[in-house]
Design a protein around this motif. Sequence first.
Motif, PDB file in Angstrom:
ATOM      1  N   ARG A   1     -34.978  40.883 -14.618  1.00 61.73           N
ATOM      2  CA  ARG A   1     -34.999  42.021 -15.514  1.00 61.73           C
ATOM      3  C   ARG A   1     -34.024  41.741 -16.661  1.00 61.73           C
ATOM      4  NH1 ARG A   1     -35.630  46.842 -13.124  1.00 61.73           N
ATOM      5  NH2 ARG A   1     -35.507  47.588 -15.257  1.00 61.73           N
ATOM      6  N   PRO A   2     -34.306  42.331 -17.830  1.00 64.82           N
ATOM      7  CA  PRO A   2     -33.410  42.055 -18.967  1.00 64.82           C
ATOM      8  C   PRO A   2     -31.958  42.422 -18.702  1.00 64.82           C
ATOM      9  CG  PRO A   2     -35.213  43.556 -19.598  1.00 64.82           C
ATOM     10  CD  PRO A   2     -35.455  43.158 -18.201  1.00 64.82           C
ATOM     11  N   HIS A   3     -31.712  43.508 -17.981  1.00 63.92           N
ATOM     12  CA  HIS A   3     -30.310  43.909 -17.816  1.00 63.92           C
ATOM     13  C   HIS A   3     -29.533  42.946 -16.920  1.00 63.92           C
ATOM     14  CE1 HIS A   3     -30.177  45.546 -13.720  1.00 63.92           C
ATOM     15  NE2 HIS A   3     -31.413  45.892 -13.927  1.00 63.92           N
TER      16      HIS A   3
ATOM     17  N   GLY B   1     -37.790  48.569 -21.127  1.00 62.59           N
ATOM     18  CA  GLY B   1     -37.592  47.182 -20.709  1.00 62.59           C
ATOM     19  C   GLY B   1     -37.932  46.207 -21.820  1.00 62.59           C
TER      20      GLY B   1
ATOM     21  N   GLU C   1     -35.230  46.303 -24.377  1.00 61.49           N
ATOM     22  CA  GLU C   1     -34.033  45.666 -23.829  1.00 61.49           C
ATOM     23  C   GLU C   1     -34.193  44.137 -23.811  1.00 61.49           C
ATOM     24  OE1 GLU C   1     -32.551  46.978 -19.836  1.00 61.49           O
ATOM     25  OE2 GLU C   1     -30.799  47.335 -21.114  1.00 61.49           O
TER      26      GLU C   1
ATOM     27  N   TYR D   1     -33.781  53.557 -13.886  1.00 61.95           N
ATOM     28  CA  TYR D   1     -34.404  52.564 -14.765  1.00 61.95           C
ATOM     29  C   TYR D   1     -33.978  51.155 -14.377  1.00 61.95           C
ATOM     30  CZ  TYR D   1     -34.556  49.396 -18.726  1.00 61.95           C
ATOM     31  OH  TYR D   1     -34.709  48.282 -19.513  1.00 61.95           O
ATOM     32  N   GLU D   2     -32.674  50.978 -14.071  1.00 64.60           N
ATOM     33  CA  GLU D   2     -32.175  49.627 -13.784  1.00 64.60           C
ATOM     34  C   GLU D   2     -32.586  49.126 -12.413  1.00 64.60           C
ATOM     35  OE1 GLU D   2     -28.044  48.811 -14.186  1.00 64.60           O
ATOM     36  OE2 GLU D   2     -28.080  49.074 -16.366  1.00 64.60           O
TER      37      GLU D   2
ATOM     38  N   ASP E   1     -38.552  50.575 -13.530  1.00 61.69           N
ATOM     39  CA  ASP E   1     -38.331  50.261 -14.947  1.00 61.69           C
ATOM     40  C   ASP E   1     -39.414  50.841 -15.856  1.00 61.69           C
ATOM     41  OD1 ASP E   1     -39.540  46.864 -15.587  1.00 61.69           O
ATOM     42  OD2 ASP E   1     -40.404  48.485 -14.379  1.00 61.69           O
TER      43      ASP E   1
ATOM     44  N   ARG F   1     -32.023  56.847 -24.206  1.00 61.71           N
ATOM     45  CA  ARG F   1     -30.765  56.233 -23.778  1.00 61.71           C
ATOM     46  C   ARG F   1     -29.708  56.207 -24.869  1.00 61.71           C
ATOM     47  NH1 ARG F   1     -31.699  50.302 -22.280  1.00 61.71           N
ATOM     48  NH2 ARG F   1     -30.013  50.458 -20.770  1.00 61.71           N
ATOM     49  N   TYR F   2     -30.132  56.272 -26.119  1.00 59.31           N
ATOM     50  CA  TYR F   2     -29.187  55.988 -27.216  1.00 59.31           C
ATOM     51  C   TYR F   2     -28.371  57.237 -27.509  1.00 59.31           C
ATOM     52  CZ  TYR F   2     -33.000  52.605 -27.617  1.00 59.31           C
ATOM     53  OH  TYR F   2     -33.966  51.677 -27.353  1.00 59.31           O
TER      54      TYR F   2
END
Lengths: 564, 113
Positions: free
Chosen positions: A436-438, A489, A492, B44-45, B49, B55-56
Amino acid sequence: MLVIGGGGAGVTAAISASTEGAQVLVVNQGPVARTGLTMMLGGGISVVGGQKDPRDSVDLHFRDMVERGYYLGDQNLVEALTREAPERVLDLERYGAKLLPLNWYTGKNVEPGQSYGHTFSRGYYLLGSSMMKVLRKELLRRPEITLLEDHFIFTLLSSKDGITGALGLDMRSGQYVVIRSAAVILATGGAGEVFSFTTNAPQKISGHARGTGYALALRAGAKLVDMEMTQFYPATPVWPPAIWGIHVGVLEDIVSNAGAKILNARGEEFLQKPFVRDVTARRIHQEIKEGRGTRAGGVVVDITKSPMPAEEYSRVIRDGVPAYKQYKNLGVDITKEPFEAAPSFHFQVGGVWINERGESSVPGLFAAGEVSGNTHGANRLAGDAVPELLVFGTRAGQNAAKRSFKEKALEPERQQIEQEVEKVERLFQTKKDSIRPHEILSRLSDTMYAHVGVSRNARGITKAAEEIEQLANALGRIHVCDSKIYNLGLIEAKEVELMIDTAKAIAASALIRQESRGVHFREDYPVTDYTNWTKHVVLEQADEKLKSTLEPVVLTKLKPPKGD
Amino acid sequence: MAANRFELKVLRFDPFSDLKPYYKLYEINSQGPLSLLMALEHIYESLDDTLAFRRYCCGTSRCNSCLMQVNGKKIRACSMLVEGGKVLVVEPLKGYRVIKDLVVEFGDEKEES
């Protein structure tokens, strides 16, 4: 013409361009005034005006910025900023803002020299959220300006003659958007999330301070300057977890006014007064690194036992600590229990090189606000970010408008667009070792905070650079869900790809500058070398490789000291 | 710190692929109380997802990006503390066009502070 970024600098630029009669397109990653760093500002605007000591002057503000920038700021830019900022701030009033004098909540003047590095307290108080509401209203009044919100730009388009436009994504529909423009203003703000702890990402969420603009500029061939100048705020809450990363705002004030004590885990005071931000950040960092920090990784900030009279104390906390109410919403009353805090990335002092017209080194590409890099030098004084965005937002807007009248927007190259779109489409393909990107983002930001943060040395920076290289190689493994609409996603993934370039630039510059100056501290070169290093560290990218040069600082009125 | 387990029933809707909105249940364990916004970020994490939310945000109750409905009431997700044992029904802000899940189009409406 195009403005990328709808924060203070971007909206100011759009307004000034529309005043010149240009047709302006503004794109923003979220809704204007609800997104970005300007709307988070705590209120201080440093200009010669508002709360003003009769002994103060534009010359003195200029001198403060140059000296406290350690003679690294280009003085032509500092001259423009200090001279024009007082008038630009009054533009805000004309748009409907209610400006208060800077010291409205204490009613008294601080001692000369005690005002966060300024010789005299100077300027106004206007919350960033109020400023952005007023700017948004003015923007929407102007028929020449078209606003596209929830749009993410992931590459600039250019030919050998300069900028041709930008390519991005409409997050509301999932459609790619190609924008043709001969004049593009980059107003994309700072780079906080390249570091794992930043005031730019309170509560561990955010995404509007990922430093993608620096990478966009680099990839378009623009020069970056002094990227190693990364300003850290000495202490931001790490505990209790609910207030993680929520900027306390006025640490110096609560230490001097409310008698706050900063202690290590053993209960010892270890800081010297007066509070100089970069020195304080390093001392706190050192305390934590050497094992005298708390389990949460911070030092203890205790404002529960103030010598102030109770009523005055409540007023200082209520009016002077912008986040106090939010802390209380989240179950934390800092007047009743100590909290724990650590240094956090706060402002990217370096960035895209600009001249007084806001032009970058690439024809047609302008930059304004935090993303630009050669105004503050090696350190930014409190309250100087707003004058920067107002003055250079205006100048970039005016000059981009003029260019848009003269230059025709060329057809962007199809090949560049197709390549970029293909890269995005690959993110949706399943991979057997997908990530995942994070996962990349958190490793990137952890290593940057640990090795290219408050305190640096060659070994650490090199280690970080190697890790960044590994992470760059892992980009091909990123997989995101294939939602068309508002795909976090996907955004990100593109952000992370660009953040890697930004991180490389910061690490490379930190390794090149073999001295300590302002916010850049090298343990292996702890002294400021005015003789040899009063120069800009300049980076350019060609064929995906970073090239560096050292260039002279523009000196107009003040000469740097000689010798070490 | 006491462990914190709670459930969020989130109203999901992707206009591109869903015929109508539906609730999805998420179970969250955390080390202590956290804000609803942090809980959504955690989903989300680590859990899903495909979830979309704004989020901003400022994290300090000023930007109004995180406005949404919880158990029918309009709240700011950044300043709502979620403690253990709760089941919260989380829906997008009423009266605005839903872009996806909890993301709405604000337009130029003035928000109540």
